[in-house]
Design a protein around this motif. Structure first.
Motif, PDB file in Angstrom:
ATOM      1  N   ASP A  15      -0.512  17.166   0.474  1.00  0.00           N
ATOM      2  CA  ASP A  15       0.714  16.476   0.046  1.00  0.00           C
ATOM      3  C   ASP A  15       1.925  17.355   0.331  1.00  0.00           C
ATOM      4  O   ASP A  15       2.923  16.904   0.908  1.00  0.00           O
ATOM      5  CB  ASP A  15       0.682  16.170  -1.459  1.00  0.00           C
ATOM      6  N   LEU A  75       1.400   6.783  -6.688  1.00  0.00           N
ATOM      7  CA  LEU A  75       0.336   7.748  -6.957  1.00  0.00           C
ATOM      8  C   LEU A  75       0.882   9.170  -6.800  1.00  0.00           C
ATOM      9  O   LEU A  75       0.609  10.046  -7.627  1.00  0.00           O
ATOM     10  CB  LEU A  75      -0.850   7.532  -6.018  1.00  0.00           C
ATOM     11  N   CYS A  98       2.183   1.758  -3.510  1.00  0.00           N
ATOM     12  CA  CYS A  98       1.111   2.292  -4.368  1.00  0.00           C
ATOM     13  C   CYS A  98       0.870   3.774  -4.082  1.00  0.00           C
ATOM     14  O   CYS A  98       0.700   4.572  -5.004  1.00  0.00           O
ATOM     15  CB  CYS A  98      -0.183   1.508  -4.154  1.00  0.00           C
ATOM     16  N   THR A  99       0.862   4.128  -2.817  1.00  0.00           N
ATOM     17  CA  THR A  99       0.672   5.528  -2.440  1.00  0.00           C
ATOM     18  C   THR A  99       1.789   6.394  -2.998  1.00  0.00           C
ATOM     19  O   THR A  99       1.542   7.478  -3.553  1.00  0.00           O
ATOM     20  CB  THR A  99       0.602   5.668  -0.907  1.00  0.00           C
ATOM     21  N   ASP A 117       0.826  -1.196   0.000  1.00  0.00           N
ATOM     22  CA  ASP A 117       0.000   0.000   0.000  1.00  0.00           C
ATOM     23  C   ASP A 117       0.871   1.262   0.000  1.00  0.00           C
ATOM     24  O   ASP A 117       0.564   2.243  -0.688  1.00  0.00           O
ATOM     25  CB  ASP A 117      -0.926  -0.012   1.218  1.00  0.00           C
TER      26      ASP A 117
END
Length: 159
Positions: free
Chosen positions: A129, A115, A111-112, A108
């Motif tokens: 962010d 992204l 993937c983050t 995860d």
């Protein structure tokens, strides 16, 4: 938790994920690039299928494939189930609770971060962010560049 505590936990987990003996492969799909849901679902199946085919020798060396998934998105769950079962003879899909499984959490995290890489490429980082990572350059230097080494070997070239 305040931002300093969250950042410290994130940084420690990022270090853990970089040290464990795992690799990852990611796929980026931008919904706006597809005219409708069927085209998107087709791409969702095609990309992992091509990846498995291109790396068949490696994956077929295993007797059994165990796929861990949290059933987060129905379309993704269905697609992964179809692709994996079409390619492999013995697939065991396991529903996991992310809090109970650190390797799933590492996936995860990758993937983050991928992204976030796509958001950097699209110049679309959010205020939160930037608040968390301070600058685009800090995000790239401290996090994004370091995970490239964990990509699946056949596809490590690129950014």
């Amino acid at each position: 938790m305040d931002i300093a505590e969250r950042k410290a936990i994130f940084t420690r987990f990022h270090g853990f994920a970089r040290r464990v003996n795992i690799t990852y492969q990611h796929f980026v799909f931008r919904k706006k690039e597809f005219g409708d849901a069927l085209k998107l679902e087709g791409a969702l199946a095609r990309q992992p299928g091509l990846f498995l085919r291109e790396n068949a020798e490696y994956f077929l060396a295993f007797d059994k494939v165990i796929a861990h998934y949290d059933n987060g998105q129905t379309e993704v769950t269905r697609t992964l189930n179809s692709v994996f079962n079409a390619f492999f003879f013995d697939v065991d899909f396991r529903n996991v609770k992310p809090k109970d499984y650190r390797l799933f959490q590492a996936a995860d995290l990758f993937c983050t971060l991928e992204l976030l890489r796509a958001k950097v490429e699209d110049n679309a980082l959010s205020r939160s962010d930037l608040f968390f990572f301070r600058t685009k350059q800090t995000l790239q230097k401290d996090y994004l560049r370091k995970i490239v080494k964990k990509r699946f070997p056949a596809l490590r070239s690129g950014n």
